[in-house]
Design a protein around this motif. Structure first.
Motif, PDB file in Angstrom:
ATOM      1  N   HIS A  59      -1.164 -76.408  40.294  1.00 21.87           N
ATOM      2  CA  HIS A  59      -1.782 -77.716  40.413  1.00 21.87           C
ATOM      3  C   HIS A  59      -3.284 -77.873  40.613  1.00 21.87           C
ATOM      4  O   HIS A  59      -3.606 -78.913  40.670  1.00 21.87           O
ATOM      5  N   PHE A  60      -3.833 -76.770  40.563  1.00 18.54           N
ATOM      6  CA  PHE A  60      -5.319 -76.879  40.501  1.00 18.54           C
ATOM      7  C   PHE A  60      -5.581 -75.609  39.480  1.00 18.54           C
ATOM      8  O   PHE A  60      -5.038 -74.718  39.307  1.00 18.54           O
ATOM      9  N   ARG A  61      -6.878 -75.652  38.846  1.00 17.88           N
ATOM     10  CA  ARG A  61      -7.411 -74.749  37.998  1.00 17.88           C
ATOM     11  C   ARG A  61      -8.019 -73.401  38.956  1.00 17.88           C
ATOM     12  O   ARG A  61      -8.587 -73.698  39.889  1.00 17.88           O
ATOM     13  N   GLY A 113      -7.834 -66.627  42.616  1.00 18.24           N
ATOM     14  CA  GLY A 113      -6.918 -67.395  43.094  1.00 18.24           C
ATOM     15  C   GLY A 113      -7.565 -68.753  43.801  1.00 18.24           C
ATOM     16  O   GLY A 113      -6.600 -69.628  44.038  1.00 18.24           O
ATOM     17  N   ALA A 114      -8.776 -68.566  43.588  1.00 19.84           N
ATOM     18  CA  ALA A 114      -9.456 -69.881  44.099  1.00 19.84           C
ATOM     19  C   ALA A 114      -9.573 -71.041  43.124  1.00 19.84           C
ATOM     20  O   ALA A 114      -9.699 -70.682  41.867  1.00 19.84           O
ATOM     21  N   LYS A 115      -9.932 -72.173  43.843  1.00 22.31           N
ATOM     22  CA  LYS A 115     -10.025 -73.426  42.883  1.00 22.31           C
ATOM     23  C   LYS A 115     -11.514 -73.441  42.219  1.00 22.31           C
ATOM     24  O   LYS A 115     -12.550 -73.034  42.803  1.00 22.31           O
ATOM     25  N   VAL A 116     -11.404 -73.316  40.912  1.00 25.41           N
ATOM     26  CA  VAL A 116     -12.666 -73.386  39.939  1.00 25.41           C
ATOM     27  C   VAL A 116     -13.336 -74.637  39.932  1.00 25.41           C
ATOM     28  O   VAL A 116     -12.544 -75.653  39.835  1.00 25.41           O
ATOM     29  N   PRO A 117     -14.648 -74.692  40.104  1.00 23.31           N
ATOM     30  CA  PRO A 117     -15.246 -75.901  40.046  1.00 23.31           C
ATOM     31  C   PRO A 117     -14.929 -76.868  38.908  1.00 23.31           C
ATOM     32  O   PRO A 117     -14.925 -76.248  37.850  1.00 23.31           O
ATOM     33  N   ASP A 118     -15.162 -78.157  39.152  1.00 23.95           N
ATOM     34  CA  ASP A 118     -14.919 -79.086  38.091  1.00 23.95           C
ATOM     35  C   ASP A 118     -15.818 -78.778  36.860  1.00 23.95           C
ATOM     36  O   ASP A 118     -15.288 -78.720  35.604  1.00 23.95           O
ATOM     37  N   GLU A 119     -16.844 -78.372  37.096  1.00 19.53           N
ATOM     38  CA  GLU A 119     -17.737 -78.213  36.008  1.00 19.53           C
ATOM     39  C   GLU A 119     -17.720 -76.913  35.300  1.00 19.53           C
ATOM     40  O   GLU A 119     -18.216 -76.864  34.200  1.00 19.53           O
ATOM     41  N   ALA A 120     -17.055 -76.135  35.851  1.00 17.57           N
ATOM     42  CA  ALA A 120     -17.106 -74.664  35.113  1.00 17.57           C
ATOM     43  C   ALA A 120     -15.946 -74.623  34.238  1.00 17.57           C
ATOM     44  O   ALA A 120     -14.794 -75.308  34.590  1.00 17.57           O
ATOM     45  N   ALA A 148     -14.886 -70.226  26.589  1.00 20.47           N
ATOM     46  CA  ALA A 148     -14.328 -71.036  27.491  1.00 20.47           C
ATOM     47  C   ALA A 148     -13.084 -70.596  27.721  1.00 20.47           C
ATOM     48  O   ALA A 148     -12.211 -70.127  26.975  1.00 20.47           O
ATOM     49  N   GLY A 149     -12.684 -70.823  28.874  1.00 19.63           N
ATOM     50  CA  GLY A 149     -10.977 -70.545  29.575  1.00 19.63           C
ATOM     51  C   GLY A 149     -10.915 -69.076  29.970  1.00 19.63           C
ATOM     52  O   GLY A 149     -10.025 -68.814  30.412  1.00 19.63           O
ATOM     53  N   THR A 150     -11.792 -68.356  29.666  1.00 19.18           N
ATOM     54  CA  THR A 150     -11.666 -66.931  30.036  1.00 19.18           C
ATOM     55  C   THR A 150     -11.477 -66.822  31.807  1.00 19.18           C
ATOM     56  O   THR A 150     -12.158 -67.354  32.318  1.00 19.18           O
ATOM     57  N   ASN A 151     -10.610 -65.956  32.029  1.00 18.78           N
ATOM     58  CA  ASN A 151     -10.013 -65.648  33.350  1.00 18.78           C
ATOM     59  C   ASN A 151      -9.785 -66.859  34.034  1.00 18.78           C
ATOM     60  O   ASN A 151     -10.206 -67.093  35.365  1.00 18.78           O
ATOM     61  N   VAL A 155      -4.110 -76.039  34.811  1.00 17.30           N
ATOM     62  CA  VAL A 155      -3.181 -76.680  35.631  1.00 17.30           C
ATOM     63  C   VAL A 155      -1.832 -76.753  34.848  1.00 17.30           C
ATOM     64  O   VAL A 155      -2.110 -77.195  33.482  1.00 17.30           O
ATOM     65  N   GLY A 156      -0.857 -76.774  35.340  1.00 19.72           N
ATOM     66  CA  GLY A 156       0.458 -76.411  34.443  1.00 19.72           C
ATOM     67  C   GLY A 156       0.580 -75.621  33.787  1.00 19.72           C
ATOM     68  O   GLY A 156       1.606 -75.675  32.641  1.00 19.72           O
ATOM     69  N   ARG A 157       0.089 -74.369  33.768  1.00 19.45           N
ATOM     70  CA  ARG A 157       0.165 -73.430  32.849  1.00 19.45           C
ATOM     71  C   ARG A 157       1.597 -72.757  32.817  1.00 19.45           C
ATOM     72  O   ARG A 157       2.018 -72.520  31.708  1.00 19.45           O
ATOM     73  N   GLU A 158       2.311 -72.564  34.043  1.00 21.92           N
ATOM     74  CA  GLU A 158       3.675 -72.245  33.721  1.00 21.92           C
ATOM     75  C   GLU A 158       4.623 -73.506  33.842  1.00 21.92           C
ATOM     76  O   GLU A 158       5.823 -73.211  33.109  1.00 21.92           O
TER      77      GLU A 158
END
Length: 423
Positions: A59-61, A113-120, A148-151, A155-158
């Protein structure tokens, strides 16, 4: 004038095929009510209702690596000859949130597993970077471009919100528990377990704890059936064994049918003078479904109904009792739990050795499995007579041997029914 004993209905039985016997039972298999149980107690239970995702997952990036979160556009042109340096302005451990927004040319130290900053929009793994510290500030140097999108897990990937997680009728095991716990289902709506009464008949039976006596045997079938009931998902209730007394047997069995969801008896279904269950099911109080099946072992296996309650009268011979339960009682229990396919799985296999017995009826032969050269082989147990109990513990399959006047040779394809394995 004495009546001819051979006119007794128990001597005049009409055999049904095993598949027909199963079909006769299923109309009386009704799903039970539901109950809510804690997730910690849900293993082995059957879901009473379908479960959907209350939110997307994740539910979060989140970061898929220990490294640095950054803007991929800031890495353009980075190479060994032209490394790019970023100022590290934040640190985001798992379970925490970013503290400051990223600006062009900055990065955040981040953990898996940490939340990625919105700007990243990317995470570069730690091993691909070089770290420097100067004047109380931290810098990270990168020598390659990052896409972009590396590692980064979006949200909602699964799963998306409202996606089907688990369908009704599914049995809960480790994988299902993982899904339920992930989405916060700490209470689970499941089918109530069938309460199954188990009763042996016969004056020859000793209790398990009694000393051995000449001419008598210990009551082992009761305990075998209790395990089989548990494996099928039911709750076994072992009742006191019944001596060879028809009126007492009728009283006990009818009482059990009033109090429990299913009643299983073992013994007394043949045609001997003291085989009381064979007489009981002819008494008029019960709707007899069948009292003979074209099978070995267990041709005298019997099923009847009382007020929509099923009674299974199984053979007193250990091997026949074991097989009769797996073919007839187990599917009934699984059906009451809402299992979409209550029957044991069938497979095609190669017969590993000759089976020479001549059969007028279909035989369900206890056997073992072997996987060799990409094929499944099945091997009949050396001792498979109806009264043999020792090979039950080693049985992995029931090998289906159709009626034959010649036997079946090694190398022929046969159907094998996979038995449930403990665990």
């Amino acid at each position: 004038m004495n009546k001819d004993p051979m006119q007794n209905p128990k001597f005049k039985r009409s055999a049904v095929q095993p598949e027909q016997a199963q079909q006769l039972i299923m109309p009386y298999v009704k799903q039970l009510g539901t109950e809510q149980v804690p997730l910690t107690e849900a293993r082995g239970r059957f879901l009473a209702e379908s479960v959907r995702a209350p939110h997307p997952y994740p539910h979060f990036r989140r970061s898929g690596m220990d490294g640095y979160a950054l803007r991929s556009e800031d890495t353009r042109g980075a190479s060994t000859d032209q490394p790019i340096t970023f100022e590290v302005i934040d640190a985001v451990p798992a379970g925490s949130l970013p503290n400051v927004p990223l600006r062009p040319g900055t990065a955040a130290r981040i953990m898996t597993g940490a939340k990625v900053p919105d700007e990243a929009d990317a995470v570069v793994m730690l091993e691909m970077t070089e770290k420097q510290e100067q004047d109380g500030r931290t810098w990270m140097t990168l020598k390659r471009e990052i896409s972009a999108g590396t590692n980064l897990t979006p949200v909602g990937r699964e799963l998306q919100a409202e996606d089907l997680l688990l369908e009704a009728g599914r049995m809960i095991s480790a994988g299902e528990t993982t899904v339920l716990a992930t989405f916060g289902y700490h209470q689970v709506q499941v089918r109530r377990r069938p309460r199954v009464a188990i009763c042996s008949t016969g004056s020859e039976l000793l209790r398990v704890e009694e000393p051995l006596q000449d001419g008598r045997i210990r009551n082992s079938n009761t305990y075998t059936l209790a395990c089989q009931v548990q494996d099928a998902g039911g709750e076994p209730y072992i009742l006191e064994a019944i001596a060879d007394d028809l009126q007492l047997a009728k009283q006990r069995v009818m009482k059990a049918l009033e109090e429990y969801d299913i009643v299983i008896t073992t013994g007394g279904v043949s045609v001997g003078d003291y085989d009381i269950m064979a007489d009981l099911v002819q008494g008029g109080s019960l709707n007899l479904l069948f009292n003979k099946v074209a099978m070995r072992p267990g041709s005298v296996t019997t099923a009847a109904v009382y007020k929509d309650k099923l009674l299974f009268a199984l053979s007193g011979n250990p091997g026949a009792c074991f097989v009769g339960f797996e073919l007839f009682a187990r599917p009934a229990i699984r059906g009451m739990l809402g299992a979409p396919d209550p029957y044991l799985p069938h497979m095609e296999a190669v017969l590993g050795q000759d089976y020479d017995k001549i059969n007028n009826f279909t035989r369900f032969v206890r056997g073992s499995l072997q996987f060799k050269e990409g094929k499944v082989f099945v091997h009949p147990a050396k001792l498979d007579e109806s009264g043999v109990m020792i090979t039950i513990k080693d049985s992995e399959v029931l090998i289906v041997i159709p009626p034959t006047s010649t036997g079946v040779k090694a190398g022929q394809l046969v159907t094998a029914i996979r038995l449930p394995q403990g665990g």
